[in-house]
Enzyme design. Structure first.
Site: not given
Length: 204
Positions: A66-67
């Site tokens: 995730c980012d």
């Protein structure tokens, strides 16, 4: 977030050069493409590392990368890293709204090989309180906003200064559970498959 949702995750830090990855994304693709590319890069690096270093885990697992970045006034911003940058960010944001974009990438691994991938991004509107200079200074001095996307947290001290959100609160914290559920489905993984069987049942 995952532990509260019944998962006992194995955490691996990717150490991806985020600026280098972001620079490879065509600007015309839109801001969501940037956070998705970053999530994919992180997941791929971790999958390769797990395959090489943790064959037992890589035998049957999912890797989630995730980012998050904040989109405001046509500009994407990530972690400020410095007190000066965090302060400037809050001076721009206070009393206004911005979009917190979170990219997600899920890789399905079997026998140490990635056999499926699925990615998506989500956007959540965050409405920031109109806090005064002294409060901005005090918050930045805690150090909390320096290493988080957008220079704020929803589940920490920064939560005091968020008037509301429109969208998935879990995505703002770092991983959108509803998005990941959809990505799991595309890969033939049920949410119950990743629940920690050792976790105690909740008794009312």
């Amino acid at each position: 977030m995952l532990i509260d949702a019944g998962v006992d995750p194995v955490v691996r830090v990717s150490d991806v050069d985020e600026d280098a990855v972001a620079a490879t994304v065509d600007p015309s693709s839109g801001p969501g493409a940037v956070v998705t590319a970053l999530a994919e890069a992180k997941a791929r690096v971790v999958a390769d590392r797990v395959a090489a270093e943790d064959p037992d885990i890589a035998e049957d697992c999912v890797v989630i990368g995730c980012d998050s970045m904040l989109f405001h006034d046509g500009e994407l911003t990530g972690k400020p890293h410095t007190a000066a940058a965090a302060t400037a960010q809050w001076h721009r944001l206070r009393g206004r709204s911005a979009e917190l974009l979170t990219g997600h990438s899920v890789l399905r691994m079997t026998a140490g090989v990635v056999v499926g991938t699925a990615s998506a991004s989500t956007s959540t509107t965050v409405r920031f309180a109109d806090i005064d200079d002294a409060t901005v200074t005090a918050y930045v001095a805690t150090g909390e906003p320096l290493e988080v996307a957008g220079a704020f947290t929803l589940d920490g001290r920064g939560g005091w200064f968020v008037d509301g959100i429109d969208g998935d609160h879990s995505a703002v914290i770092g991983i959108g559970l509803s998005v990941v559920r959809g990505l799991f489905a595309r890969l033939g993984v049920a949410v119950a498959d990743v629940w920690d069987s050792a976790a105690p049942d909740v008794q009312q």
